[in-house]
Design an enzyme around this catalytic site. Structure first.
Site, short mmCIF file in Angstrom:
data_model
loop_
_atom_site.label_atom_id
_atom_site.label_comp_id
_atom_site.label_asym_id
_atom_site.label_seq_id
_atom_site.Cartn_x
_atom_site.Cartn_y
_atom_site.Cartn_z
N GLU A 73 0.81 -1.22 0.00
CA GLU A 73 0.00 0.00 0.00
C GLU A 73 0.85 1.28 0.00
O GLU A 73 0.33 2.35 0.30
CB GLU A 73 -0.99 0.00 1.17
CG GLU A 73 -1.97 -1.17 1.08
CD GLU A 73 -2.86 -1.30 2.30
OE1 GLU A 73 -2.52 -0.74 3.36
OE2 GLU A 73 -3.88 -1.98 2.20
N GLU A 101 -6.31 -6.85 -2.17
CA GLU A 101 -6.76 -7.26 -0.84
C GLU A 101 -8.27 -7.10 -0.75
O GLU A 101 -8.78 -5.99 -0.74
CB GLU A 101 -6.11 -6.40 0.26
CG GLU A 101 -4.63 -6.58 0.43
CD GLU A 101 -4.08 -5.77 1.60
OE1 GLU A 101 -4.89 -5.29 2.43
OE2 GLU A 101 -2.86 -5.60 1.68
#
Length: 879
Positions: A486, A552
């Site tokens: 991320e 995710e």
């Protein structure tokens, strides 16, 4: 004719290589037993004295190496099991104790065989966290303290060896800083100032690891060579064009190189050879004194290669290459054996979905993956456990595993299992948005500007990255490098990785700058580019458009009662009430199921709660993959589930528990991810087929039935269909009929695909609620009377037959387990061809059990129980 000649050729090659290995294999032995340890502040002698074989080790503890300090303390019963109950809170945390509490000396005595006299002797350490100094027989091996959890070490110890015996002494220092485990993701974030795992300060799926994984956590071994050592051999394969599994292949190209290190003070002349199949590549070189050179061998065109394919698309064919260096063209100085697969990975930006497509051997692969943390939070790794866990991912019919950036570079044994089972790997480097400053966070010690420059030592990060790339780059399963979770690494690290290190060391794989980057999947939907992470209505996955390559997205994952008993004390085995849970459940990161369990009826106790949770698990993960698959190549090019496993006894995001016991989510994925799959779109009311193969499928008989609670079956259609390669096809509107049929008490929708031999190719049974959303019919369905037989079919292979009489209801949602005859506890790990299965009236289902990882199964039973089937214990007969 081709297959016959290929078989003969392989036999000849195998005989040749066997004799070649026995003559040329590098000699080595592991230092994995007989270690002793003691806390450093209780040791008075310096390393130069401690490493003398005659130094007294009285009252030292046996040590576990590979392992961590906590691993050793647990082995010696100095701490309670941190995975059970609230025991982890009883273990002192390094943030409170100070680093000296977990700074330890590790000592190992060993001898060198007389037969190896005259060889160069090398000491290898594959992983120490975080710093260490090493001493051998009174001599310090490292000139300055070694740092770096992900930086291998190698020392030529030849000058310091003694005939009478040798002692290696290693002092291991914890990471610095260790971080404050204040409940944030990665605690206060400062754990990320190191180049190492960030989860050890705690996350939303794990409590803090109190020694921060300090220790000699990976392999240690001794190897022996002549004057020249072979290092970091590298094999690159090129597979031009578009290929198809199972066909006679056009040639592929193999490029080979290796580094050679001259350990002597004199130039060495010789030949580097590489043997692949029946071909030998070679090059004559001169290596200057005490120098390391890279040698590129010529390109090998391999005719009729047997290609490596991801799981579900073809076989995982593997080759072996043998490197050897001959001094003066005669004497073998060193040899290395490398296993590799012939495949080529490319990427293509899909302008329609605005996301990346991954191609293997020229064919697009629809990614169905799982996020992975580590096999064990205390780094207790083994080839057997890796094999079991990766096999579970194969059984889920997934084709990719992503190694999350807050964890580690996975070990070669992990990649060996992925090579074997066909799991592509996306390997993150050691960055996370939580710790490294992507968001504001009041729990973090430093602000975003400071955290954005973590880690402190950029040079160590890059050196470690280069080293780990060399370690695993030959594995065919390795498909993607990722800058971090991320978030990208700091700009100088990112630039060096992208523009220098990866092109030089491994220019064949896709590098994505971070896990939810727009270069991977253009995020035009707002948010952070991933999620959601909690339980969703089944319809959500069919109607809510997610990110085109979602790195995710995940949900619940509670184990059943047998799983919960393993780590929750009996007094805490109580189900949630109105969303409130016991403190132990909170500590183990329970994630809420909302009212999804209540729809199956009032909870009668913890066992009832856990069994109903399995129905929810199955439905949730089946819907997730089916929803993404329904829009393959239209909305999506891939999805990676958060998560498929936990390295600790957490109660969320997992398809099997820490003890390797699967829950129903695994079999929901197994069902939904099969290469050829028939499914029901609950929103459009359509029956669809998904074809994940590269071949057109014709003459598929589609059968659609509605089944009531009494087991009566009503046919909606029976029609021949076809589907194109790598596609989804909507076939039949059945929604109105389904709604009318299930309105009162719910019911079952049974979908089947058969071939022209009437063999079932895909079967999918949905249990559907009534008009209120409750499963009222299931609450009063009559008992089914299964007739069950179990028999040995081969060593550690068991065939279980489940026969349902024709005059009763569906035998619904049956869990099959292999158990210990005396204790009735499950034997783990065990692999089932299917589980949580339902059997139609008048039909039989056969499940195979593979217990190949179980040492003794002669005293085993098979247990079976279901929603409306009482528990039965079945003796296994000889067949």
């Amino acid at each position: 004719m081709y297959r016959h000649s290929l078989f003969k050729k392989n036999i000849i090659v195998a005989i040749f290589l066997l004799s070649f290995f026995s003559a040329a294999a590098q000699q080595s032995f592991d230092l994995n037993t007989g270690w002793q340890c003691k806390r450093a502040d209780k040791v008075k002698e310096p390393g130069s004295m401690l490493s003398l074989p005659e130094s007294d080790l009285h009252q030292w503890m046996p040590a576990v190496v590979p392992g961590t300090v906590l691993t050793t303390l647990l082995y010696n019963h100095k701490i309670p099991d941190p995975f059970y109950g609230m025991n982890n809170k009883l273990i002192p945390d390094i943030y409170q104790t100070g680093s000296s509490y977990y700074t330890y000396w590790f000592v190992k005595d060993f001898k060198i065989p007389d037969s190896l006299k005259g060889k160069e002797v090398w000491l290898h350490l594959r992983g120490v966290n975080d710093g260490c100094d090493l001493y051998l027989n009174g001599h310090q091996l490292n000139r300055k303290t070694h740092f770096g959890m992900f930086l291998r070490q190698e020392y030529n110890i030849t000058p310091y060896l003694k005939k009478s015996g040798n002692r290696l002494a290693v002092i291991v220092y914890p990471p610095d800083p260790v971080g404050n485990p204040n409940g944030g993701q990665g605690g206060d974030g400062t754990i990320a100032r190191n180049v190492g795992s960030q989860y050890t300060a705690g996350w939303d799926w794990i409590q803090p690891v109190h020694d921060r994984n300090t220790g000699i956590w990976d392999k240690v071994w001794i190897s022996f060579t002549g004057p020249v050592e072979i290092r970091d051999p590298h094999i690159i394969t090129e597979v031009p064009g578009v290929r198809y599994p199972g066909r006679n292949q056009e040639p592929a190209n193999i490029m080979v190189s290796a580094h050679l290190r001259n350990a002597t003070g004199q130039p060495v002349h010789g030949i580097l050879q590489c043997v692949i199949d029946e071909d030998t590549l070679s090059k004559r070189v001169v290596i200057s004194a005490n120098k390391d050179i890279k040698v590129d061998l010529s390109t090998l065109p391999l005719t009729h290669p047997e290609l490596w394919w991801p799981n579900g698309y073809g076989k995982q064919n593997l080759y072996h290459a043998v490197f050897r260096f001959l001094v003066n063209d005669q004497n073998i100085s060193d040899s290395r054996r490398v296993t590799f697969g012939i495949r080529q990975i490319n990427t293509h930006w899909d302008a329609f979905t605005r996301s990346m497509k991954i191609l293997v051997n020229g064919q697009p692969i629809f990614i169905k993956g799982g996020n992975w943390i580590a096999s064990d939070a205390m780094l207790r790794f083994s080839p057997e456990r890796y094999d079991a866990e990766i096999r579970f991912h194969k059984e889920m019919n997934l084709n990719l595993i992503r190694i999350w950036g807050g964890s580690l570079t996975e070990r070669p044994e992990f990649y060996d299992a992925c090579d074997k089972y066909g799991l592509l790997v996306m390997q993150d480097f050691w960055i996370s948005g939580d710790c490294n400053g992507r968001w504001e966070d009041p729990l973090k010690k430093d602000d975003q500007w400071v955290r954005r420059q973590y880690p402190d030592d950029h040079e160590l990060f890059l050196e470690s990255a280069a080293d780990q790339i060399r370690m695993i780059r030959n594995h065919p399963s390795l498909a993607i490098w990722c800058g971090g979770n991320e978030m990208t690494p700091p700009e100088d690290i990112l630039t060096s990785l992208r523009d220098s290190i990866l092109p030089q060391l491994d220019g064949t794989r896709w590098f994505v700058d971070y896990s939810n980057s727009d270069s991977m999947s253009y995020n035009s939907f707002g948010g952070n580019g991933d999620g959601p992470y909690g339980i969703q209505p089944v319809s959500h996955f069919w109607t809510e458009r997610s990110f085109p390559f979602n790195s995710e997205v995940g949900s619940i994952g509670l184990g059943d009662y047998a799983s919960l008993e393993r780590f929750i004390p009996a007094k805490d085995l109580v189900p949630p009430v109105d969303g409130e849970v016991d403190s132990v459940w909170r500590y183990h990161k329970y994630i809420e199921y909302g009212d999804f369990i209540d729809r199956y009826g009032a909870v009668k106790g913890i066992q009832d709660f856990a069994e109903k949770a399995q129905l929810v698990n199955y439905n949730q993960y089946r819907a997730l993959i089916e929803g993404f698959s329904s829009n393959m190549w239209q909305w999506y090019t891939g999805v990676i589930i958060w998560k498929t496993q936990n390295p600790w006894t957490a109660m969320r995001g997992q398809m099997y528990d820490y003890y390797l016991d699967p829950n129903a989510g695994l079999y929901g994925l197994h069902e939904a991810s099969e290469p050829l799959h028939v499914m029901y779109d609950p929103v459009k009311g359509m029956v669809d087929i998904v074809n994940n193969s590269f071949q057109e499928r014709r003459n598929l008989m589609l059968q659609v039935y509605l089944v009531n609670m009494e087991g009566q079956k009503h046919s909606l259609t029976q029609v021949f269909e076809y589907i194109n390669p790598s596609s989804v096809k909507s076939l039949l509107p059945v929604g109105e009929a389904v709604h009318r049929f299930t309105e009162k008490e719910g019911g079952f929708l049974l979908l089947r695909l058969r071939n022209t031999d009437k063999k079932i190719l895909s079967e999918n049974l949905y249990w559907l609620p009534d008009s209120t959303g409750d499963y009222s019919g299931l609450q009063h369905i009559k008992p089914a009377h299964l007739s069950i037989k179990a028999s040995d079919t081969s060593p550690k292979q068991i065939r279980v037959s489940l026969q349902n009489p024709p005059d009763g209801p569906i035998a619904f949602f049956n869990r099959i387990s292999l158990i210990n005859k005396q204790t009735k506890e499950r034997l783990l790990p065990v692999f089932y061809s299917d589980n949580y299965v339902s059997v139609m009236p008048g039909e039989t289902k056969v499940i195979t059990i593979d217990a190949s990882q179980i040492k003794h199964i002669k005293k085993a039973l098979v247990s079976v129980y279901g929603w409306n089937v009482p528990v039965q214990y079945i003796t296994i007969s000889d067949d």
